[in-house]
Write a protein that holds these residues in place. Sequence first.
Motif, PDB file in Angstrom:
ATOM      1  N   HIS A  70      93.415  24.848  85.049  1.00 40.29           N
ATOM      2  CA  HIS A  70      91.971  25.080  84.971  1.00 40.29           C
ATOM      3  C   HIS A  70      91.225  23.981  85.734  1.00 40.29           C
ATOM      4  N   ASP A  72      88.464  22.596  85.229  1.00 37.87           N
ATOM      5  CA  ASP A  72      87.774  21.573  84.453  1.00 37.87           C
ATOM      6  C   ASP A  72      88.689  20.430  84.044  1.00 37.87           C
ATOM      7  N   ILE A  97      80.449  25.145  77.259  1.00 38.62           N
ATOM      8  CA  ILE A  97      81.476  26.188  77.316  1.00 38.62           C
ATOM      9  C   ILE A  97      80.941  27.422  78.032  1.00 38.62           C
ATOM     10  N   ASP A  98      79.672  27.748  77.780  1.00 34.24           N
ATOM     11  CA  ASP A  98      79.076  28.971  78.316  1.00 34.24           C
ATOM     12  C   ASP A  98      79.937  30.180  77.937  1.00 34.24           C
ATOM     13  N   ARG A  99      80.463  30.878  78.928  1.00 32.85           N
ATOM     14  CA  ARG A  99      81.267  32.073  78.634  1.00 32.85           C
ATOM     15  C   ARG A  99      82.732  31.884  79.031  1.00 32.85           C
ATOM     16  N   ASP A 100      83.193  30.653  79.022  1.00 36.55           N
ATOM     17  CA  ASP A 100      84.569  30.360  79.416  1.00 36.55           C
ATOM     18  C   ASP A 100      85.307  29.689  78.261  1.00 36.55           C
ATOM     19  N   PRO A 101      85.879  30.468  77.327  1.00 37.13           N
ATOM     20  CA  PRO A 101      86.542  29.862  76.175  1.00 37.13           C
ATOM     21  C   PRO A 101      87.724  28.976  76.537  1.00 37.13           C
ATOM     22  N   ALA A 102      88.321  29.184  77.724  1.00 36.88           N
ATOM     23  CA  ALA A 102      89.449  28.342  78.136  1.00 36.88           C
ATOM     24  C   ALA A 102      89.005  26.919  78.469  1.00 36.88           C
ATOM     25  N   ARG A 103      87.713  26.747  78.614  1.00 35.35           N
ATOM     26  CA  ARG A 103      87.188  25.427  78.996  1.00 35.35           C
ATOM     27  C   ARG A 103      87.468  24.371  77.929  1.00 35.35           C
ATOM     28  N   ARG A 104      87.469  24.765  76.666  1.00 35.72           N
ATOM     29  CA  ARG A 104      87.693  23.791  75.589  1.00 35.72           C
ATOM     30  C   ARG A 104      89.037  23.087  75.745  1.00 35.72           C
ATOM     31  N   SER A 150      76.333  33.241  71.178  1.00 34.32           N
ATOM     32  CA  SER A 150      76.366  33.237  72.635  1.00 34.32           C
ATOM     33  C   SER A 150      75.327  32.244  73.128  1.00 34.32           C
TER      34      SER A 150
END
Length: 210
Positions: A70, A72, A97-104, A150
């Motif tokens: 990723h 980030d 995070i916005d709409r990208d749950p993988a960001r965490r 959201s």
Amino acid sequence: MKAPERIRVFLVGEGESELGSRAGAPAYQSDKHPGVLFTLLSRVQPSGWVVGGAREWKSIRKYQARGAAHEDTHHVLGAALDAQEAGCEILAFARDIDRDPARREAIAEGIRRVSSALSSPPDVIGGVAAPALGGWILALLGEKATEEMSPLRAQAMLAAKGMMPGDGAAMVRVAEDADLDAVPPDATSLVEWLARARAVLPRRAGRVVR
């Protein structure tokens, strides 16, 4: 007797709401208007440190980390390198995070890799803001279940409280006045960020004063 030098902290955020007048090009940055990150750090530790530099995420270069899927993860390492090159002992950041749950998990992986990727790494106070910084502000106001919202729902709730999107000054006032020990425990990203701040900043710059 010479006074000890203050610890230098490097800030990274999405924009003016997080960084205040430290947003934008380095040549034009100032401490005139604090952002939310500076304000929260000051609540945890009001003295013994200064801002040594700041960047918006869009200007962070990617540090090429082997095996990181990723972008980030690369961004976090790039931010740590920028902090190191600016002579800062601490990197403090928040990433929406916005709409990208993988960001965490990508952000968490980047933080884990900092100590092994750099020769003299900064301490890190960082993490995601879920669903975005507005969620943190709602949690500071005592709202529950903010991480289930959201970004648009969080904005709508802030607007219902008279706070328009991007009103960094209003967000700072909330951060100044909030009881940091009363943040709802389901606001996990904020709770974890404050825990990191309390573990790192007082140790490096002095004692905790809430």
